[in-house]
Design an enzyme around this catalytic site. Structure first.
Site, PDB file in Angstrom:
ATOM      1  N   GLY A 154     -57.116  -9.363  16.298  1.00 16.23           N
ATOM      2  CA  GLY A 154     -58.286  -9.813  17.066  1.00 16.23           C
ATOM      3  C   GLY A 154     -59.223 -10.597  16.157  1.00 16.23           C
TER       4      GLY A 154
ATOM      5  N   ARG B 107     -51.270 -11.800  17.488  1.00 17.44           N
ATOM      6  CA  ARG B 107     -50.660 -10.506  17.178  1.00 17.44           C
ATOM      7  C   ARG B 107     -49.155 -10.760  17.308  1.00 17.44           C
ATOM      8  NH1 ARG B 107     -55.091  -6.904  17.528  1.00 17.44           N
ATOM      9  NH2 ARG B 107     -56.622  -7.414  19.131  1.00 17.44           N
TER      10      ARG B 107
ATOM     11  N   ASP C 231     -56.073  -3.054  10.218  1.00 18.77           N
ATOM     12  CA  ASP C 231     -55.060  -2.220   9.546  1.00 18.77           C
ATOM     13  C   ASP C 231     -53.627  -2.595   9.948  1.00 18.77           C
ATOM     14  OD1 ASP C 231     -55.561  -1.215  12.065  1.00 18.77           O
ATOM     15  OD2 ASP C 231     -55.189   0.859  11.498  1.00 18.77           O
ATOM     16  N   GLY C 232     -53.432  -3.020  11.191  1.00 26.45           N
ATOM     17  CA  GLY C 232     -52.092  -3.433  11.624  1.00 26.45           C
ATOM     18  C   GLY C 232     -51.631  -4.645  10.821  1.00 26.45           C
TER      19      GLY C 232
ATOM     20  N   THR D  23     -62.517  -7.139  11.464  1.00 33.32           N
ATOM     21  CA  THR D  23     -62.360  -6.666  12.846  1.00 33.32           C
ATOM     22  C   THR D  23     -63.728  -6.226  13.331  1.00 33.32           C
ATOM     23  OG1 THR D  23     -61.585  -4.828  14.228  1.00 33.32           O
ATOM     24  CG2 THR D  23     -61.533  -4.452  11.872  1.00 33.32           C
ATOM     25  N   ILE D  24     -64.037  -6.520  14.576  1.00 35.06           N
ATOM     26  CA  ILE D  24     -65.357  -6.096  15.058  1.00 35.06           C
ATOM     27  C   ILE D  24     -65.448  -4.573  15.132  1.00 35.06           C
ATOM     28  CG2 ILE D  24     -65.802  -8.232  16.342  1.00 35.06           C
ATOM     29  CD1 ILE D  24     -65.275  -6.537  18.937  1.00 35.06           C
ATOM     30  N   ASP D  25     -64.302  -3.875  15.142  1.00 35.50           N
ATOM     31  CA  ASP D  25     -64.305  -2.423  15.345  1.00 35.50           C
ATOM     32  C   ASP D  25     -64.860  -1.623  14.164  1.00 35.50           C
ATOM     33  OD1 ASP D  25     -63.205  -2.959  17.771  1.00 35.50           O
ATOM     34  OD2 ASP D  25     -61.241  -2.115  17.347  1.00 35.50           O
TER      35      ASP D  25
ATOM     36  N   ASP E 239     -63.380  -0.168  11.824  1.00 33.90           N
ATOM     37  CA  ASP E 239     -62.659   1.086  11.629  1.00 33.90           C
ATOM     38  C   ASP E 239     -61.684   1.031  10.449  1.00 33.90           C
ATOM     39  OD1 ASP E 239     -61.034  -0.725  12.903  1.00 33.90           O
ATOM     40  OD2 ASP E 239     -60.192   0.693  14.326  1.00 33.90           O
TER      41      ASP E 239
ATOM     42  N   MET F 288     -66.535  -2.651  23.090  1.00 33.50           N
ATOM     43  CA  MET F 288     -65.190  -2.580  22.503  1.00 33.50           C
ATOM     44  C   MET F 288     -65.085  -1.438  21.485  1.00 33.50           C
ATOM     45  SD  MET F 288     -63.542  -6.339  22.115  1.00 33.50           S
ATOM     46  CE  MET F 288     -62.600  -7.014  23.486  1.00 33.50           C
TER      47      MET F 288
ATOM     48  N   ARG G 125     -61.246   0.405  20.531  1.00 33.97           N
ATOM     49  CA  ARG G 125     -60.098   1.109  21.123  1.00 33.97           C
ATOM     50  C   ARG G 125     -59.943   2.504  20.570  1.00 33.97           C
ATOM     51  NH1 ARG G 125     -55.259  -3.123  20.808  1.00 33.97           N
ATOM     52  NH2 ARG G 125     -56.453  -3.673  18.982  1.00 33.97           N
TER      53      ARG G 125
ATOM     54  N   GLY H 201     -81.295   2.257  22.694  1.00 42.20           N
ATOM     55  CA  GLY H 201     -81.967   3.435  23.246  1.00 42.20           C
ATOM     56  C   GLY H 201     -81.204   4.030  24.415  1.00 42.20           C
TER      57      GLY H 201
ATOM     58  N   ARG I  31     -66.623 -10.569  20.753  1.00 41.15           N
ATOM     59  CA  ARG I  31     -65.814 -11.129  19.664  1.00 41.15           C
ATOM     60  C   ARG I  31     -66.245 -12.547  19.287  1.00 41.15           C
ATOM     61  NH1 ARG I  31     -60.208  -8.801  20.453  1.00 41.15           N
ATOM     62  NH2 ARG I  31     -59.405 -10.913  20.492  1.00 41.15           N
TER      63      ARG I  31
HETATM   64  O1  F6P Z   1     -60.123  -6.679  17.434  1.00 39.30           O
HETATM   65  C1  F6P Z   1     -60.412  -5.436  17.908  1.00 39.30           C
HETATM   66  C2  F6P Z   1     -60.513  -5.483  19.402  1.00 39.30           C
HETATM   67  O2  F6P Z   1     -61.543  -6.366  19.799  1.00 39.30           O
HETATM   68  C3  F6P Z   1     -60.715  -4.126  20.027  1.00 39.30           C
HETATM   69  O3  F6P Z   1     -62.050  -3.692  20.034  1.00 39.30           O
HETATM   70  C4  F6P Z   1     -60.151  -4.354  21.404  1.00 39.30           C
HETATM   71  O4  F6P Z   1     -59.708  -3.154  21.968  1.00 39.30           O
HETATM   72  C5  F6P Z   1     -58.999  -5.267  21.149  1.00 39.30           C
HETATM   73  O5  F6P Z   1     -59.310  -5.952  19.954  1.00 39.30           O
HETATM   74  C6  F6P Z   1     -58.689  -6.240  22.241  1.00 39.30           C
HETATM   75  O6  F6P Z   1     -57.602  -7.010  21.857  1.00 39.30           O
HETATM   76  P1  F6P Z   1     -57.045  -8.253  22.667  1.00 39.30           P
HETATM   77  O7  F6P Z   1     -58.076  -9.344  22.562  1.00 39.30           O
HETATM   78  O8  F6P Z   1     -55.778  -8.607  21.980  1.00 39.30           O
HETATM   79  O9  F6P Z   1     -56.881  -7.797  24.059  1.00 39.30           O
END
Ligand code: F6P
Length: 321
Positions: free
Chosen positions: A11, A72, A103-104, A126-128, A130, A170, A172, A186, A255
């Site tokens: 992503g 991906r 990480d993937g 990654t915006i997540d 994580d 977002m 996952r 808030g 994103r």
């Molecule tokens: O890049 C991370 C992320 O934005 C997650 O927060 C989200 O679940 C996922 O990618 C969505 O992926 P895609 O754009 O491939 O559907």
């Protein structure tokens, strides 16, 4: 080492362009030539790459998305795909690869290094947020600010109509975005995969707040919450308490957009740090920024170690009434 390549994978995240720019310019000023690989590992398999010079990365620092595009790639998960990828790198004399991704993407890089001895360095993007080993990942700060701006607007209409809104952000597998956005906005409740979502308790608290005079509420839910997505949560709340709600899914808007200053700084440090790691012969590794300092970690830490949420934020996220 004479030549390296850079790609963006998974992503996209705001700040990737700043990272590409820092990678290219650090490499060029260190006497390396640089190739940009388009569409991540899929482009690498298909030999879709171009040499990059300094001016090719002019005026991209401030732009969201990625000039190299992202993907991906299923094929790269196969050893056949990685053989093609390695051949394409080797045919151009490319010995090092910088990967901006999650990480993937780092797992794929690790396989490429193990099977074909390509030196790889991962830069967490990654915006997540994580990924263990970096306090923040590229794009997280921008995504939080984008979501916050949107929820401030939702709050206006929620207040005007005395409504409950359930806003899905977002994330996952992780609640980093939801937690910071929820606190910043808030939100009355923040639902994240790391903590148990108890619908009856949420309903009781909503009812008590209404009795206490509150007329509108915002619930922020991470898309990966174990109780379900925003629509499922809305249904469960209505079933349990009769309270109706409106759902807003922020989705991919999080994103995009121009990266914040924090993301531009982080991406610049990580791009620079990734090239330095290649030059120091420290690859394979992942670079991260912790307490402002660029560190190197084994790539596998990205998927074997779990990054925890800030405990104080978790407490503040559930405790401020
Ligand atoms: O890049 C991370 C992320 O934005 C997650 O927060 C989200 O679940 C996922 O990618 C969505 O992926 P895609 O754009 O491939 O559907």
């Amino acid at each position: 080492m004479k030549a390296i390549a850079v790609l963006t994978s998974g992503g996209d995240s705001p700040g990737m362009n700043a990272g590409i720019r820092a990678t290219v310019r650090t490499a060029l000023t260190s006497g390396l030539s640089v190739f940009g690989i388009r569409r991540g590992y899929q482009g690498l398999i298909e030999d879709d790459m171009i040499p990059l010079k300094s001016t090719d990365v002019s005026n991209i620092l401030q732009r969201g998305g990625t000039i190299l595009h992202s993907a991906r790639s299923e094929e790269f998960r196969t050893s056949g795909g990685r053989i093609k990828a390695a051949e394409n790198l080797k045919s151009r004399g490319i010995e090092g690869l910088v990967i901006f991704g999650g990480d993937g993407s780092f797992r794929g890089a690790n396989d490429l290094q193990l099977e074909h001895s390509i030196r790889v360095v991962g830069a967490p993007a990654t915006i997540d947020n994580d990924i263990w080993g970096s306090d923040f990942t590229i794009g997280f700060d921008t995504a939080v600010n984008t979501a916050l701006e949107a929820i401030d607007k939702v709050r206006d209409t929620a207040a005007a109509h005395d409504r409950l809104f359930i806003v899905e952000v977002m994330g996952r597998y992780a609640g980093f975005i939801a937690l910071e956005v929820g606190i910043g906005a808030g939100a009355e409740e923040i639902l994240i995969p790391e903590t148990v979502t108890d619908i009856p308790t949420i309903c009781r608290k909503l009812t008590e707040r209404y009795k206490g005079g509150r007329t509108s509420s915002i619930l922020v839910v991470a898309e990966g919450d174990e109780a379900g997505n925003a629509y499922e949560i809305a249904e469960k709340i209505e079933k349990h308490s009769g309270i109706k709600s409106h759902v807003t899914i922020l989705g991919h808007v999080q994103r995009g957009g121009n990266p914040t200053a924090a993301d531009r700084m982080l991406a610049t440090k990580l791009g620079y740090g990734a090239v330095k790691a290649l030059l120091d012969d420290a690859a394979p590794c992942m670079v991260g920024v912790q307490n402002g300092v660029i560190n190197r970690h084994p790539l596998a830490d990205a998927w074997t170690r779990k990054k925890d949420l800030d405990k104080l934020l978790v407490q503040l996220g559930s405790g401020l009434e």
